[in-house]
Design a protein around this motif. Sequence first.
Motif, PDB file in Angstrom:
ATOM      1  N   UNK A 190     -40.977  45.160 -18.645  1.00 19.16           N
ATOM      2  CA  UNK A 190     -40.308  44.692 -19.470  1.00 19.16           C
ATOM      3  C   UNK A 190     -39.625  43.578 -19.243  1.00 19.16           C
ATOM      4  N   UNK A 191     -38.467  43.762 -18.313  1.00 16.34           N
ATOM      5  CA  UNK A 191     -37.954  42.907 -17.733  1.00 16.34           C
ATOM      6  C   UNK A 191     -38.454  41.714 -17.012  1.00 16.34           C
ATOM      7  N   UNK A 192     -39.506  42.089 -16.150  1.00 14.96           N
ATOM      8  CA  UNK A 192     -40.326  41.019 -15.458  1.00 14.96           C
ATOM      9  C   UNK A 192     -41.298  40.143 -16.487  1.00 14.96           C
ATOM     10  N   UNK A 193     -41.544  40.792 -17.693  1.00 14.56           N
ATOM     11  CA  UNK A 193     -42.294  39.901 -18.402  1.00 14.56           C
ATOM     12  C   UNK A 193     -41.615  39.026 -19.069  1.00 14.56           C
ATOM     13  N   UNK A 194     -40.003  39.497 -19.501  1.00 10.91           N
ATOM     14  CA  UNK A 194     -39.054  38.629 -19.909  1.00 10.91           C
ATOM     15  C   UNK A 194     -38.630  37.398 -19.020  1.00 10.91           C
ATOM     16  N   UNK A 195     -38.608  37.897 -17.866  1.00 11.09           N
ATOM     17  CA  UNK A 195     -38.606  36.798 -16.817  1.00 11.09           C
ATOM     18  C   UNK A 195     -39.548  35.663 -16.843  1.00 11.09           C
ATOM     19  N   UNK A 196     -40.786  36.086 -16.901  1.00 10.54           N
ATOM     20  CA  UNK A 196     -41.866  35.027 -16.872  1.00 10.54           C
ATOM     21  C   UNK A 196     -41.684  34.272 -18.314  1.00 10.54           C
ATOM     22  N   UNK A 197     -41.397  34.947 -19.382  1.00 11.62           N
ATOM     23  CA  UNK A 197     -41.061  34.121 -20.777  1.00 11.62           C
ATOM     24  C   UNK A 197     -40.078  33.020 -20.531  1.00 11.62           C
ATOM     25  N   UNK A 198     -38.701  33.637 -19.627  1.00 11.67           N
ATOM     26  CA  UNK A 198     -37.691  32.505 -19.499  1.00 11.67           C
ATOM     27  C   UNK A 198     -38.241  31.451 -18.477  1.00 11.67           C
ATOM     28  N   UNK A 199     -39.026  31.647 -17.635  1.00 11.90           N
ATOM     29  CA  UNK A 199     -39.386  30.893 -16.615  1.00 11.90           C
ATOM     30  C   UNK A 199     -40.386  29.686 -17.277  1.00 11.90           C
TER      31      UNK A 199
END
Length: 204
Positions: free
Chosen positions: A11-20
């Motif tokens: 979930x955190x990695x997907x969120x980082x992708x969204x933020x990027x």
Amino acid sequence: MDLKKDKALIINLVYMAILAITLVYDMMAKEGVHTFRIGLAAVTAWIMFFVYKKTFLRRSRISFYLIFIFVFAAMYLGSVLDFYIIIPGYDKILHLISGIIIAYIGFIFYLTLVKTDDKEAVNPMMGVVFSIIFSIAAAGAWEIWEFSTDQLLGFTSQNNSLIDTMMDIICGTVMGILANIPIAMYIKGKKVRFIEKLVEDIRR
């Protein structure tokens, strides 16, 4: 670490992708006006992740999901996508939701402290009182955090208003109390599906 089994990390990695992706769009279309807020959202997400992994919260995956939903709604939707400005009363909606989430986090903490998830062994009054006090304390602590960021970073989370601050604390407190109704019902032997799932999650 088995990435496939670590749903919190995924979930955190997907969120980082969204933020990027959001950062790239922000820099190209808005001249990076939200760059700092996007960076702060990323840092907050990883702090939340490590707190979850290193504290009593690791016993409950549901606790991570609840906290993530709130952080996502507050920092990404609220600050980055400007929901605080676009949607009237969005801040108060979040404080109402946070009261519910914190109450359940408080109950998880209580079960961890008494080292039991057996409802027969839990004192109904102590469990509920602990959760309510935890909600009130957390509501106050959040306002201290908002005050600190306003003063140090120039934010306007509290709108320089005592009324706004007190209304936020009241929202969190009231919903924290109401959220304890199903907790009390569960402890007294009633069938409350969400609380049952929460306790089962700790039991794993």
